[in-house]
Design a protein around this motif. Structure first.
Motif, short mmCIF file in Angstrom:
data_model
loop_
_atom_site.label_atom_id
_atom_site.label_comp_id
_atom_site.label_asym_id
_atom_site.label_seq_id
_atom_site.Cartn_x
_atom_site.Cartn_y
_atom_site.Cartn_z
N GLU A 62 -16.19 -14.06 -131.34
CA GLU A 62 -17.23 -13.84 -132.12
C GLU A 62 -18.44 -13.62 -131.38
OE1 GLU A 62 -19.67 -16.93 -135.02
OE2 GLU A 62 -17.71 -16.98 -135.11
N GLN A 63 -19.10 -11.92 -131.34
CA GLN A 63 -20.59 -12.15 -130.55
C GLN A 63 -21.65 -11.75 -132.33
OE1 GLN A 63 -17.59 -9.07 -128.73
NE2 GLN A 63 -18.87 -10.09 -127.02
N GLY A 64 -23.17 -12.39 -131.80
CA GLY A 64 -23.73 -11.88 -132.82
C GLY A 64 -25.11 -12.08 -132.25
N LYS A 65 -26.33 -12.25 -132.75
CA LYS A 65 -27.55 -12.45 -132.66
C LYS A 65 -27.62 -12.73 -133.95
CE LYS A 65 -28.35 -7.59 -130.45
NZ LYS A 65 -30.10 -6.95 -129.85
N ASN A 66 -28.68 -13.71 -133.16
CA ASN A 66 -29.60 -15.21 -134.46
C ASN A 66 -30.86 -14.72 -133.97
OD1 ASN A 66 -29.47 -16.84 -132.25
ND2 ASN A 66 -27.06 -17.49 -132.83
N ARG A 67 -32.07 -15.83 -134.93
CA ARG A 67 -33.37 -15.42 -134.19
C ARG A 67 -32.78 -16.85 -132.64
NH1 ARG A 67 -35.09 -21.46 -134.11
NH2 ARG A 67 -33.52 -22.36 -135.67
N LEU A 68 -32.47 -16.95 -131.86
CA LEU A 68 -32.39 -17.55 -130.46
C LEU A 68 -32.50 -16.55 -129.57
CD1 LEU A 68 -30.68 -20.84 -131.01
CD2 LEU A 68 -33.88 -19.73 -131.59
N GLY A 69 -31.29 -15.25 -129.82
CA GLY A 69 -30.52 -14.24 -129.15
C GLY A 69 -29.17 -13.23 -129.69
N SER A 70 -28.70 -13.09 -127.78
CA SER A 70 -27.36 -13.20 -128.43
C SER A 70 -26.19 -13.99 -128.04
CB SER A 70 -27.07 -11.73 -127.48
OG SER A 70 -27.51 -10.57 -127.36
N TYR A 71 -25.64 -14.39 -128.50
CA TYR A 71 -24.15 -15.23 -128.71
C TYR A 71 -22.56 -14.58 -128.51
CZ TYR A 71 -22.91 -15.44 -132.88
OH TYR A 71 -22.59 -14.79 -134.99
N SER A 72 -22.27 -15.45 -127.84
CA SER A 72 -20.71 -14.63 -127.58
C SER A 72 -20.17 -16.28 -127.70
CB SER A 72 -20.21 -14.21 -126.87
OG SER A 72 -20.11 -14.74 -125.61
N SER A 73 -18.53 -16.61 -128.68
CA SER A 73 -18.18 -17.69 -127.94
C SER A 73 -16.35 -17.03 -128.71
CB SER A 73 -17.86 -17.86 -129.99
OG SER A 73 -17.66 -19.19 -129.90
N TYR A 74 -15.96 -17.27 -127.71
CA TYR A 74 -14.03 -17.46 -128.12
C TYR A 74 -13.63 -18.05 -127.51
CZ TYR A 74 -9.91 -16.09 -125.79
OH TYR A 74 -8.64 -15.69 -125.50
N LYS A 75 -12.84 -18.72 -128.41
CA LYS A 75 -11.84 -20.09 -128.87
C LYS A 75 -10.30 -19.70 -128.44
CE LYS A 75 -11.23 -23.19 -132.34
NZ LYS A 75 -11.31 -24.17 -134.17
N SER A 76 -9.53 -19.96 -127.87
CA SER A 76 -8.59 -20.05 -128.10
C SER A 76 -7.19 -20.97 -128.37
CB SER A 76 -7.53 -19.62 -126.79
OG SER A 76 -7.77 -20.87 -125.58
N MET A 77 -6.21 -21.10 -129.54
CA MET A 77 -5.58 -21.78 -129.50
C MET A 77 -4.37 -22.54 -129.51
SD MET A 77 -7.74 -21.58 -133.57
CE MET A 77 -7.72 -19.43 -133.04
N GLN A 78 -3.67 -23.49 -129.67
CA GLN A 78 -2.25 -23.71 -129.33
C GLN A 78 -1.87 -24.75 -130.94
OE1 GLN A 78 -0.20 -22.99 -126.68
NE2 GLN A 78 -1.81 -21.91 -126.22
N TYR A 79 -0.62 -24.12 -131.33
CA TYR A 79 0.34 -24.97 -132.97
C TYR A 79 1.19 -26.19 -132.79
CZ TYR A 79 -3.11 -21.24 -135.09
OH TYR A 79 -4.38 -20.30 -135.15
N ASN A 80 1.07 -27.01 -133.81
CA ASN A 80 2.55 -28.15 -133.35
C ASN A 80 3.92 -27.26 -133.99
OD1 ASN A 80 1.88 -28.46 -135.82
ND2 ASN A 80 0.56 -30.18 -135.05
N LEU A 81 4.88 -28.20 -134.79
CA LEU A 81 5.52 -27.39 -134.93
C LEU A 81 5.79 -27.52 -136.11
CD1 LEU A 81 9.06 -29.35 -133.20
CD2 LEU A 81 8.05 -27.03 -132.92
N SER A 82 4.70 -27.89 -137.15
CA SER A 82 4.23 -28.04 -138.64
C SER A 82 3.31 -26.75 -138.72
CB SER A 82 3.81 -29.55 -138.90
OG SER A 82 4.39 -30.53 -138.63
N GLY A 83 2.67 -25.89 -137.87
CA GLY A 83 1.90 -24.81 -137.90
C GLY A 83 0.21 -25.19 -138.28
N ASN A 84 0.15 -26.67 -137.77
CA ASN A 84 -1.34 -27.32 -137.46
C ASN A 84 -1.62 -26.32 -135.72
OD1 ASN A 84 -1.87 -28.23 -139.94
ND2 ASN A 84 -0.03 -30.04 -139.68
#
Length: 217
Positions: free
Chosen positions: A31-53
């Motif tokens: 996720e990348q964008g701008k807000n009142r404090l300036g530019s930002y970016s956020s990267y999130k990587s995920m792993q799942y269990n057998l139940s899909g959570n």
């Protein structure tokens, strides 16, 4: 795709990029964008269990307030698929905080009502706390709660916060607090008129109240 939202930094217009694993589950989000404090970016990587959570994730955020990396693992769920506990490490350029959160309970609207937490502060000291009776306003912002715990600075302590109010950027502007700790004894205070700097850190505030060892002020 593009996404608009309003948060503590005001309205943002973001570009969101997603990737998927072989099961069609999202395994990363940028996720990348701008807000009142300036530019930002956020990267999130995920792993799942057998139940899909989601069983673990790592999220790295860069903005004008500094870089923050959160790694959460060992996420446990109840029969309704809601998290009941996890381990987390939060790292910035200046500090590392580790904690374990357990016994998460929820209200009728699926919001966290209480939990138990133990961990290590940025200065290396150990702490524990139980937070409960969490109440929210119509925007799902906390308006009050009780907390019991122990830390090196205050020793054993317990307190209640109530009537938490926010400014237009969803930053805390005022609240009432009453409680007791090892060093101060009993106290009851009101903090208000909080002023924040350009990085949304508190610069000043007004406080009135009573402390057992200091009297009324």
């Amino acid at each position: 795709y593009r996404e608009q939202k309003t948060g503590s930094q005001g309205r943002t217009i973001d570009t969101v990029s997603l990737t998927y694993n072989n099961l069609g589950q999202i395994d990363s989000r940028l996720e990348q964008g701008k807000n009142r404090l300036g530019s930002y970016s956020s990267y999130k990587s995920m792993q799942y269990n057998l139940s899909g959570n989601i069983s673990s994730f790592t999220q790295h955020t860069e903005n004008s307030q500094g870089n923050v990396t959160i790694h959460r693992k060992g996420i446990r769920y109840n029969l309704l698929g809601m998290p009941t506990g996890y381990l987390q490490t939060t790292q910035t350029a200046l500090s590392v905080k580790k904690f374990s959160r357990a016994e998460l309970c929820y209200d009728s609207q699926g919001r966290v009502y209480s939990f138990y937490e133990t961990g290590k502060n940025e200065d290396g000291s150990l702490y524990s706390r139980t937070k409960g009776r969490i109440h929210y306003d119509w925007q799902n912002r906390e308006t009050g709660y009780t907390e019991n715990g122990f830390n090196r600075k205050q020793g054993a302590c317990r307190f209640t916060k109530s009537h938490i109010r926010y400014d237009r950027y969803n930053r805390i502007n005022s609240y009432y607090e009453s409680g007791e700790d090892l060093h101060q004894g009993k106290y009851k205070v009101y903090q208000s008129d909080m002023v924040y700097n350009s990085k949304d850190r508190i610069k000043s505030y007004k406080e009135t109240g009573w402390r057992q060892k200091a009297g009324k002020y």
